[in-house]
Write a protein that holds these residues in place. Structure first.
Motif, mmCIF file in Angstrom:
data_model
loop_
_atom_site.group_PDB
_atom_site.id
_atom_site.type_symbol
_atom_site.label_atom_id
_atom_site.label_comp_id
_atom_site.label_asym_id
_atom_site.label_seq_id
_atom_site.Cartn_x
_atom_site.Cartn_y
_atom_site.Cartn_z
ATOM 1 N N LYS A 37 -8.263 -2.521 13.496
ATOM 2 C CA LYS A 37 -8.693 -1.221 14.042
ATOM 3 C C LYS A 37 -10.220 -1.243 14.167
ATOM 4 N N ILE A 80 0.520 -0.275 11.371
ATOM 5 C CA ILE A 80 0.351 0.060 9.954
ATOM 6 C C ILE A 80 -0.057 1.519 9.757
ATOM 7 N N THR A 201 -8.957 -4.304 1.224
ATOM 8 C CA THR A 201 -10.214 -4.966 0.837
ATOM 9 C C THR A 201 -10.623 -4.690 -0.610
ATOM 10 N N ARG A 216 -3.176 -6.422 3.673
ATOM 11 C CA ARG A 216 -3.725 -5.867 4.913
ATOM 12 C C ARG A 216 -5.237 -5.739 4.751
ATOM 13 N N GLY A 218 -9.051 -5.522 6.379
ATOM 14 C CA GLY A 218 -9.939 -5.261 7.508
ATOM 15 C C GLY A 218 -11.361 -5.707 7.180
ATOM 16 N N ARG A 219 -12.055 -4.901 6.364
ATOM 17 C CA ARG A 219 -13.479 -5.144 6.103
ATOM 18 C C ARG A 219 -13.738 -6.482 5.407
ATOM 19 N N ARG A 225 -16.788 -1.197 8.921
ATOM 20 C CA ARG A 225 -16.455 -0.530 10.173
ATOM 21 C C ARG A 225 -17.478 0.555 10.488
HETATM 22 C C1 LIG Z 1 -7.664 0.302 7.658
HETATM 23 C C2 LIG Z 1 -6.422 -0.057 6.962
HETATM 24 C C3 LIG Z 1 -6.338 -1.197 6.155
HETATM 25 C C4 LIG Z 1 -7.500 -2.139 5.903
HETATM 26 O O1 LIG Z 1 -8.487 -1.531 5.135
HETATM 27 P P1 LIG Z 1 -9.735 -2.362 4.586
HETATM 28 O O2 LIG Z 1 -10.234 -1.531 3.462
HETATM 29 O O3 LIG Z 1 -10.706 -2.486 5.717
HETATM 30 O O4 LIG Z 1 -9.245 -3.686 4.142
HETATM 31 C C5 LIG Z 1 -5.121 -1.479 5.541
HETATM 32 N N1 LIG Z 1 -4.047 -0.691 5.711
HETATM 33 C C6 LIG Z 1 -4.082 0.414 6.477
HETATM 34 C C7 LIG Z 1 -2.859 1.232 6.633
HETATM 35 C C8 LIG Z 1 -5.273 0.775 7.139
HETATM 36 O O5 LIG Z 1 -5.294 1.877 7.896
#
Ligand SMILES: *Cc1c(COP(=O)(O)O)cnc(C)c1O
Length: 225
Positions: A37, A80, A201, A216, A218-219, A225
């Motif tokens: 995202k 997700i 994260t 899962r 992201g960062r 972000r």
């Molecule tokens: C954004 C998101 C993540 C990832 O989050 P981070 O803290 O960046 O790793 C995981 N799961 C869901 C449902 C998210 O919306």
């Protein structure tokens, strides 16, 4: 290849392997879902170049142009985030898994709409946070029964988003609870529910220790972000 992403991915793999080792688990049994995202198409292509295969998006509308650009051959896409019933028509052919099944009417809407089987997880609001998405633990059995019985859904397991806390250690009981809920529902249904999607994260090393099979992130991969 961008150095930051390469270094971040190496750090994530090292941390995951260390946590798995502490728990006597095989790190190869843990799937990394790169959460994209707000991430543009070019860095996603870089991630594919580095060997990542599974990508998580939390909004159908944001995901669609990226899936269009990248396709579903080199990348497998997981939804997700919250799925509105009126977006169900966009799932088939795009998403390999919906991790955020959180209510009975969504099970029914998806099953009606789909022509071929879709892997799904039920998202559980384990900590029962009022503003959070996800099924309450008390509602889980009914949703699990319906998803298990649905012709076009393959219930694979459970997902949770742990509360944001200052000390990641505080979320350990949430992960333990998700695993217990998985065990109970698996036994009741007489079906394996192998997937535990937990760990982001801030808390993924602990999620791995508590049995996560899907992270899962992201960062940790793409930076802030
Ligand atoms: C954004 C998101 C993540 C990832 O989050 P981070 O803290 O960046 O790793 C995981 N799961 C869901 C449902 C998210 O919306």
């Amino acid at each position: 290849m961008p150095d930051a992403l390469t270094a971040n991915l190496e750090a994530v793999r090292r941390t995951t392997a260390r946590s798995a080792e502490r728990a006597g688990r095989d790190p190869a049994a843990i799937t990394l879902v790169a959460v994209t995202k707000t991430v543009a198409v070019a860095p996603i292509r870089d991630a594919i170049g580095l060997g990542l295969k599974t990508f998580g998006e939390n909004r159908v509308q944001e995901a669609m142009p990226k899936i269009e650009a990248i396709g579903t051959g080199d990348a497998s896409w997981h939804l997700i985030g919250h799925l509105q019933t009126n977006k169900v028509k966009f799932i088939e052919g795009r998403f390999a898994m919906v991790q955020s099944i959180d209510r009975l009417d969504l099970v029914e809407a998806l099953d009606r709409r789909l022509g071929s089987p879709l892997d799904v997880l039920i998202e559980v609001n384990v900590a029962e946070e009022p503003q959070k998405t996800g099924a309450l633990p008390a509602d889980l059995p009914a949703i699990a029964d319906a998803a298990h019985a649905a012709r076009h859904l393959r219930l694979r397991g459970l997902m949770t988003i742990a509360p944001a806390v200052s000390d990641a250690e505080l979320v350990r009981p949430v992960f333990q609870r998700l695993r217990t809920l998985r065990d109970e529902n698996s036994q009741r249904l007489g079906a394996p529910l192998p997937v535990l999607s937990m760990g982001m994260t801030e808390d993924y090393p602990i999620a791995v220790e508590e049995g996560a099979t899907m992270l899962r992130l992201g960062r940790a991969l793409f930076g802030p972000r």
